[in-house]
Design a protein around this motif. Structure first.
Motif, PDB file in Angstrom:
ATOM      1  N   LEU A   1      18.883  40.820  63.862  1.00  0.00           N
ATOM      2  CA  LEU A   1      18.700  40.757  62.584  1.00  0.00           C
ATOM      3  C   LEU A   1      19.942  41.407  62.108  1.00  0.00           C
ATOM      4  O   LEU A   1      20.148  40.404  60.748  1.00  0.00           O
ATOM      5  N   PHE A   2      20.850  42.585  62.403  1.00  0.00           N
ATOM      6  CA  PHE A   2      21.185  42.788  61.478  1.00  0.00           C
ATOM      7  C   PHE A   2      22.558  42.144  61.437  1.00  0.00           C
ATOM      8  O   PHE A   2      22.821  41.678  60.258  1.00  0.00           O
ATOM      9  N   ALA A   3      22.391  40.990  62.847  1.00  0.00           N
ATOM     10  CA  ALA A   3      24.025  39.726  62.528  1.00  0.00           C
ATOM     11  C   ALA A   3      23.171  38.821  61.716  1.00  0.00           C
ATOM     12  O   ALA A   3      24.056  38.089  60.816  1.00  0.00           O
ATOM     13  N   GLU A   4      21.820  38.578  61.508  1.00  0.00           N
ATOM     14  CA  GLU A   4      21.554  37.301  60.542  1.00  0.00           C
ATOM     15  C   GLU A   4      21.148  37.585  59.419  1.00  0.00           C
ATOM     16  O   GLU A   4      21.951  36.673  58.136  1.00  0.00           O
ATOM     17  N   GLN A   5      21.137  38.965  59.242  1.00  0.00           N
ATOM     18  CA  GLN A   5      20.562  38.742  57.694  1.00  0.00           C
ATOM     19  C   GLN A   5      21.487  40.878  56.896  1.00  0.00           C
ATOM     20  O   GLN A   5      21.134  40.831  55.719  1.00  0.00           O
ATOM     21  N   GLY A   6      22.000  40.730  57.927  1.00  0.00           N
ATOM     22  CA  GLY A   6      22.651  42.384  57.531  1.00  0.00           C
ATOM     23  C   GLY A   6      21.829  43.342  57.676  1.00  0.00           C
ATOM     24  O   GLY A   6      20.687  43.302  57.734  1.00  0.00           O
TER      25      GLY A   6
ATOM     26  N   THR B   1      17.461  44.651  56.287  1.00  0.00           N
ATOM     27  CA  THR B   1      16.781  44.561  57.480  1.00  0.00           C
ATOM     28  C   THR B   1      15.635  46.030  57.351  1.00  0.00           C
ATOM     29  O   THR B   1      16.198  46.488  57.478  1.00  0.00           O
ATOM     30  N   SER B   2      14.239  45.908  57.137  1.00  0.00           N
ATOM     31  CA  SER B   2      13.651  46.657  57.642  1.00  0.00           C
ATOM     32  C   SER B   2      13.128  47.006  58.919  1.00  0.00           C
ATOM     33  O   SER B   2      13.393  46.266  59.678  1.00  0.00           O
ATOM     34  N   VAL B   3      12.535  48.467  59.181  1.00  0.00           N
ATOM     35  CA  VAL B   3      11.884  48.490  60.131  1.00  0.00           C
ATOM     36  C   VAL B   3      10.513  47.738  60.540  1.00  0.00           C
ATOM     37  O   VAL B   3      10.538  48.295  61.147  1.00  0.00           O
ATOM     38  N   GLN B   4      10.144  47.351  59.204  1.00  0.00           N
ATOM     39  CA  GLN B   4       8.304  46.697  60.106  1.00  0.00           C
ATOM     40  C   GLN B   4       9.038  45.377  61.010  1.00  0.00           C
ATOM     41  O   GLN B   4       8.697  44.906  61.771  1.00  0.00           O
ATOM     42  N   GLU B   5      10.485  44.517  60.514  1.00  0.00           N
ATOM     43  CA  GLU B   5      10.721  43.594  61.226  1.00  0.00           C
ATOM     44  C   GLU B   5      11.143  43.496  62.816  1.00  0.00           C
ATOM     45  O   GLU B   5      11.056  43.159  63.351  1.00  0.00           O
TER      46      GLU B   5
ATOM     47  N   PHE C   1      13.530  56.423  68.462  1.00  0.00           N
ATOM     48  CA  PHE C   1      15.463  56.261  67.894  1.00  0.00           C
ATOM     49  C   PHE C   1      15.389  57.168  65.929  1.00  0.00           C
ATOM     50  O   PHE C   1      16.347  57.150  66.393  1.00  0.00           O
ATOM     51  N   GLY C   2      14.196  57.590  66.210  1.00  0.00           N
ATOM     52  CA  GLY C   2      14.248  58.469  64.742  1.00  0.00           C
ATOM     53  C   GLY C   2      14.315  57.298  63.131  1.00  0.00           C
ATOM     54  O   GLY C   2      13.422  57.962  62.414  1.00  0.00           O
ATOM     55  N   SER C   3      14.772  56.741  63.709  1.00  0.00           N
ATOM     56  CA  SER C   3      16.026  56.554  62.359  1.00  0.00           C
ATOM     57  C   SER C   3      16.364  54.262  62.637  1.00  0.00           C
ATOM     58  O   SER C   3      17.056  54.745  63.249  1.00  0.00           O
ATOM     59  N   LYS C   4      16.179  53.632  61.325  1.00  0.00           N
ATOM     60  CA  LYS C   4      17.185  52.645  61.412  1.00  0.00           C
ATOM     61  C   LYS C   4      18.554  52.790  61.495  1.00  0.00           C
ATOM     62  O   LYS C   4      19.590  52.783  62.205  1.00  0.00           O
TER      63      LYS C   4
END
Length: 203
Positions: free
Chosen positions: A29-34, A38-42, A58-61
């Motif tokens: 997701l980070f690669a596709e949309q940044g 990108t939300s945690v829900q996604e 992980f605690g957080s994004k």
């Protein structure tokens, strides 16, 4: 909060371990949309886990972004330590290390691309950690150059710091031009760049 590696942890619903699934989903997701879009829900939806699982591992994004790069850097550090400590001439050890960082970067190009594009979005503490980890890697690599210069195997006209920056500038630039379907394999690119480095160091 517990940050973990991709191979640890239980499975949620079977299959790969949860941390590994979260990292795979986040990387895609980070690669596709940044990172910022990108939300945690996604991420948890794509990984097929709950938000509670993400926050447990992980605690957080922010922690996910740190781990995307951290797993590659840990691999490269382990391999560099092995090359540097090998029983071989310093020229061979440096060449092996210089080629390996190219190959491992290309093999993890999405991770590297994501990180350099989004590193500035890390929190201050995570950013300090990353810089310290990268500095340790560069210092171990530089020590090989300095060893060769000290023993007369390499020329000493160019400071070791500049030599290291020269090589890693090429490595960091890979994400902007290398394509897996291009004319050169990862190993061919690695051999060319390692040879360029050693030619620059000849007395």
């Amino acid at each position: 909060m517990t940050t973990t590696t991709a191979t640890a942890g239980t499975t949620e619903g079977g299959g790969r371990p949860v941390p590994q699934r979260l990292l795979a989903a986040a990387t895609r997701l980070f690669a596709e949309q940044g990172y910022d879009r990108t939300s945690v829900q996604e991420i948890v939806r794509a990984a097929g886990v709950t938000k509670g699982a993400l926050y447990h591992y992980f605690g957080s994004k922010d922690d996910l972004l740190h781990e995307v790069y951290g797993r590659v850097l840990r691999l490269q550090q382990e391999r560099l330590d092995a090359f540097a400590g090998a029983d071989a001439p310093v020229e061979q050890r440096l060449r092996d290390a210089a080629a390996d960082v190219v190959v491992t970067t290309i093999e993890n190009l999405d991770d590297t691309k994501i990180f350099f594009r989004s590193m500035h979005q890390l929190g201050p503490e995570k950013l300090r950690q990353v810089r310290a980890e990268r500095r340790r890697y560069h210092e171990r690599f530089r020590a090989l150059v300095e060893e060769g210069q000290r023993t007369g195997v390499f020329g000493s006209a160019t400071p070791a710091d500049l030599v290291v920056d020269y090589h890693f500038g090429s490595v960091h630039h890979l994400a902007s031009w290398y394509r897996p379907d291009g004319p050169l394999s990862a190993r061919q690119v690695a051999d060319h760049l390692a040879d360029l480095l050693l030619r620059a160091l000849r007395p």
